[in-house]
Design a protein around this motif. Sequence first.
Motif, PDB file in Angstrom:
ATOM      1  N   TYR A   8     -13.231  -4.076   5.945  1.00 28.99           N
ATOM      2  CA  TYR A   8     -11.960  -3.422   5.677  1.00 28.99           C
ATOM      3  C   TYR A   8     -11.095  -4.250   4.713  1.00 28.99           C
ATOM      4  O   TYR A   8     -10.558  -3.737   3.728  1.00 28.99           O
ATOM      5  CB  TYR A   8     -11.248  -3.240   7.023  1.00 28.99           C
ATOM      6  N   ILE A   9     -11.000  -5.541   4.983  1.00 29.84           N
ATOM      7  CA  ILE A   9     -10.217  -6.442   4.122  1.00 29.84           C
ATOM      8  C   ILE A   9     -10.821  -6.473   2.718  1.00 29.84           C
ATOM      9  O   ILE A   9     -10.107  -6.405   1.713  1.00 29.84           O
ATOM     10  CB  ILE A   9     -10.171  -7.870   4.732  1.00 29.84           C
ATOM     11  N   MET A  12     -10.043  -3.229   0.835  1.00 27.79           N
ATOM     12  CA  MET A  12      -8.623  -3.216   0.455  1.00 27.79           C
ATOM     13  C   MET A  12      -8.396  -4.096  -0.776  1.00 27.79           C
ATOM     14  O   MET A  12      -7.720  -3.707  -1.729  1.00 27.79           O
ATOM     15  CB  MET A  12      -7.767  -3.701   1.632  1.00 27.79           C
ATOM     16  N   ALA A  13      -8.993  -5.292  -0.760  1.00 30.22           N
ATOM     17  CA  ALA A  13      -8.821  -6.224  -1.881  1.00 30.22           C
ATOM     18  C   ALA A  13      -9.428  -5.649  -3.165  1.00 30.22           C
ATOM     19  O   ALA A  13      -8.819  -5.713  -4.235  1.00 30.22           O
ATOM     20  CB  ALA A  13      -9.465  -7.567  -1.541  1.00 30.22           C
ATOM     21  N   ARG A  20      -5.258  -3.190 -10.716  1.00 31.98           N
ATOM     22  CA  ARG A  20      -4.761  -4.213 -11.646  1.00 31.98           C
ATOM     23  C   ARG A  20      -5.502  -4.172 -12.982  1.00 31.98           C
ATOM     24  O   ARG A  20      -4.895  -4.318 -14.036  1.00 31.98           O
ATOM     25  CB  ARG A  20      -4.931  -5.616 -11.048  1.00 31.98           C
TER      26      ARG A  20
ATOM     27  N   GLN B  44      -7.649 -13.911   9.834  1.00 32.44           N
ATOM     28  CA  GLN B  44      -7.905 -12.642   9.134  1.00 32.44           C
ATOM     29  C   GLN B  44      -6.740 -12.286   8.210  1.00 32.44           C
ATOM     30  O   GLN B  44      -6.936 -11.817   7.092  1.00 32.44           O
ATOM     31  CB  GLN B  44      -8.146 -11.524  10.152  1.00 32.44           C
ATOM     32  N   LEU B  47      -6.909 -14.553   5.143  1.00 37.64           N
ATOM     33  CA  LEU B  47      -7.951 -14.083   4.226  1.00 37.64           C
ATOM     34  C   LEU B  47      -7.493 -12.825   3.478  1.00 37.64           C
ATOM     35  O   LEU B  47      -7.608 -12.738   2.245  1.00 37.64           O
ATOM     36  CB  LEU B  47      -9.240 -13.796   5.013  1.00 37.64           C
ATOM     37  N   ALA B  48      -6.945 -11.862   4.215  1.00 35.96           N
ATOM     38  CA  ALA B  48      -6.516 -10.602   3.597  1.00 35.96           C
ATOM     39  C   ALA B  48      -5.469 -10.863   2.516  1.00 35.96           C
ATOM     40  O   ALA B  48      -5.526 -10.288   1.425  1.00 35.96           O
ATOM     41  CB  ALA B  48      -5.968  -9.652   4.657  1.00 35.96           C
ATOM     42  N   VAL B  51      -6.983 -12.636  -0.717  1.00 30.76           N
ATOM     43  CA  VAL B  51      -7.797 -11.838  -1.641  1.00 30.76           C
ATOM     44  C   VAL B  51      -7.080 -10.587  -2.143  1.00 30.76           C
ATOM     45  O   VAL B  51      -7.446 -10.037  -3.178  1.00 30.76           O
ATOM     46  CB  VAL B  51      -9.172 -11.454  -1.028  1.00 30.76           C
ATOM     47  N   THR B  52      -6.062 -10.116  -1.435  1.00 27.76           N
ATOM     48  CA  THR B  52      -5.398  -8.874  -1.844  1.00 27.76           C
ATOM     49  C   THR B  52      -4.103  -9.130  -2.598  1.00 27.76           C
ATOM     50  O   THR B  52      -3.805  -8.454  -3.581  1.00 27.76           O
ATOM     51  CB  THR B  52      -5.116  -7.972  -0.622  1.00 27.76           C
ATOM     52  N   TYR B  53      -3.321 -10.093  -2.151  1.00 28.36           N
ATOM     53  CA  TYR B  53      -1.992 -10.436  -2.681  1.00 28.36           C
ATOM     54  C   TYR B  53      -1.203  -9.241  -3.226  1.00 28.36           C
ATOM     55  O   TYR B  53      -0.796  -9.202  -4.369  1.00 28.36           O
ATOM     56  CB  TYR B  53      -2.056 -11.588  -3.702  1.00 28.36           C
ATOM     57  N   ALA B  54      -0.975  -8.275  -2.345  1.00 23.66           N
ATOM     58  CA  ALA B  54      -0.163  -7.106  -2.707  1.00 23.66           C
ATOM     59  C   ALA B  54       0.711  -6.761  -1.504  1.00 23.66           C
ATOM     60  O   ALA B  54       0.181  -6.453  -0.448  1.00 23.66           O
ATOM     61  CB  ALA B  54      -1.057  -5.927  -3.049  1.00 23.66           C
ATOM     62  N   GLN B  58      -0.625  -4.136   1.173  1.00 21.76           N
ATOM     63  CA  GLN B  58      -1.217  -4.799   2.323  1.00 21.76           C
ATOM     64  C   GLN B  58      -0.594  -4.322   3.629  1.00 21.76           C
ATOM     65  O   GLN B  58      -1.288  -4.137   4.618  1.00 21.76           O
ATOM     66  CB  GLN B  58      -0.984  -6.302   2.191  1.00 21.76           C
ATOM     67  N   GLY B  61      -2.185  -1.202   4.334  1.00 21.13           N
ATOM     68  CA  GLY B  61      -3.576  -1.419   4.711  1.00 21.13           C
ATOM     69  C   GLY B  61      -3.707  -1.874   6.162  1.00 21.13           C
ATOM     70  O   GLY B  61      -4.565  -1.386   6.906  1.00 21.13           O
ATOM     71  N   PHE B  62      -2.837  -2.792   6.560  1.00 17.99           N
ATOM     72  CA  PHE B  62      -2.862  -3.283   7.943  1.00 17.99           C
ATOM     73  C   PHE B  62      -2.573  -2.137   8.912  1.00 17.99           C
ATOM     74  O   PHE B  62      -3.221  -1.998   9.945  1.00 17.99           O
ATOM     75  CB  PHE B  62      -1.829  -4.397   8.135  1.00 17.99           C
ATOM     76  N   THR B  78      -4.649   3.053  -1.031  1.00 18.04           N
ATOM     77  CA  THR B  78      -4.427   1.804  -1.771  1.00 18.04           C
ATOM     78  C   THR B  78      -4.212   2.105  -3.252  1.00 18.04           C
ATOM     79  O   THR B  78      -3.340   1.520  -3.900  1.00 18.04           O
ATOM     80  CB  THR B  78      -5.626   0.849  -1.590  1.00 18.04           C
ATOM     81  N   ASN B  82      -0.529   1.314  -4.971  1.00 19.11           N
ATOM     82  CA  ASN B  82      -0.533   0.271  -5.997  1.00 19.11           C
ATOM     83  C   ASN B  82      -0.621   0.828  -7.414  1.00 19.11           C
ATOM     84  O   ASN B  82      -0.919   0.095  -8.354  1.00 19.11           O
ATOM     85  CB  ASN B  82      -1.691  -0.696  -5.758  1.00 19.11           C
ATOM     86  N   SER B 109      -5.004  -9.470 -16.233  1.00 17.79           N
ATOM     87  CA  SER B 109      -4.650  -8.340 -15.370  1.00 17.79           C
ATOM     88  C   SER B 109      -4.927  -8.631 -13.895  1.00 17.79           C
ATOM     89  O   SER B 109      -4.235  -8.116 -13.026  1.00 17.79           O
ATOM     90  CB  SER B 109      -5.433  -7.088 -15.775  1.00 17.79           C
ATOM     91  N   ILE B 112      -2.015  -9.688 -11.696  1.00 22.64           N
ATOM     92  CA  ILE B 112      -0.825  -8.853 -11.555  1.00 22.64           C
ATOM     93  C   ILE B 112      -0.333  -8.792 -10.113  1.00 22.64           C
ATOM     94  O   ILE B 112      -1.075  -8.434  -9.200  1.00 22.64           O
ATOM     95  CB  ILE B 112      -1.088  -7.416 -12.067  1.00 22.64           C
ATOM     96  N   THR B 113       0.915  -9.192  -9.938  1.00 26.01           N
ATOM     97  CA  THR B 113       1.708  -8.847  -8.758  1.00 26.01           C
ATOM     98  C   THR B 113       3.043  -8.442  -9.391  1.00 26.01           C
ATOM     99  O   THR B 113       3.255  -8.706 -10.576  1.00 26.01           O
ATOM    100  CB  THR B 113       1.938 -10.040  -7.812  1.00 26.01           C
TER     101      THR B 113
END
Lengths: 102, 251
Positions: A8-9, A12-13, A20, B44, B47-48, B51-54, B58, B61-62, B78, B82, B109, B112-113
């Motif tokens: 799932y993670i 999402m990533a 982007r 978790q 980690l999320a 790798v996601t930094y949004a 996020q 997503g959670f 998502t 985004n 790119s 990007i955040t």
Amino acid sequence: MKSNIYVYIFVMALATWFMRVAASLVMKKPITNRFFQSFLYYVPYVTLAVMTFPAIIDATQSPLAGAAALIVGITAAWFGAGLFQVASFCCLTVLVLELFLC
Amino acid sequence: MRMRHNKEIFINGYRHGIPIGLGYFAVAFSLGIAAREYGFSAAQGFLASLVTYASAGQYMGFALYATNATLIELIILTFIINARYILMGFALNQRMPEGTPLRTRLLVSSCITDEIFGITIARPGVPTPFYTFGALIAAVPLWALGTALGISMGNILPARVVSALSVALFGMFIAVIVPPSRKDRAIGIAVLTSFAFSYAFANLPLVSELSEGNRTIILTIAISALFAALMPRTNKDISTDAADSGDGGAK
């Protein structure tokens, strides 16, 4: 059935990353169309403005403190304060005002 | 010489990334408090975030994970929440001359955040991955750390402090949009218009039920298009932009 949390993670990533880089995959050179150039010129400022207000007012315990932070931030940035300074001024404004308001 | 120049740009990006990271830390902390409710462990969540930094993406997503959403639903939502990143990607690529290698475009790119995009676009010259990665490497670990700490000890900070920290991110947005507003009246008017419509959309019936991410994308497209039509860039403006992007971002 619940997906594995790590799958799932990962999904999402990956989906976020795809958003982007999507433009990079199709754009090979700057766009010369006047309208599109103008559009892209405004995009960053409009996006950030939309995300700032009214969200800043909802972020704090007291909406008044958030509004004050907005005004203090704009004033500080107008007179040349940098990124970190403006952010600090905003935080301090909320911290001090909420001593009285909350 | 070239390598040394790139190293300086990287360090410059790293420096600019630190205040962003501090702002992220505060926001991630509140994200962590939510993530805990949705069943994420500190590792978790770390980690999320790494790798996601949004932020908004996020959070959604959670929440989706907690409601047993399918992976297809996760992907579609998502993409929607985004979608502004696509526009930001276009704006960054617009600054890169023809012949820029795909890997350079992808690297820039990938960083990007909302905030890193903001400081990258505010910096004169061609966007370079050295700058964006400098900022990313400073900011994202703090984002991940904040999430993990929010999950593991969300109740340790007093509400007053969390409240004060939560405006840090907005302070950074303000620092990005105000100086150009002062320089170019058209941007200033666009910013004020954005404030007004954003406020209206957050409060009017129907539209206020849209998610914040969706309101952002709709308003960004509509207001930017409106200003592109009403106050288009002139040839003179555009040649100034070209001159700006010709200095290689030495500042």
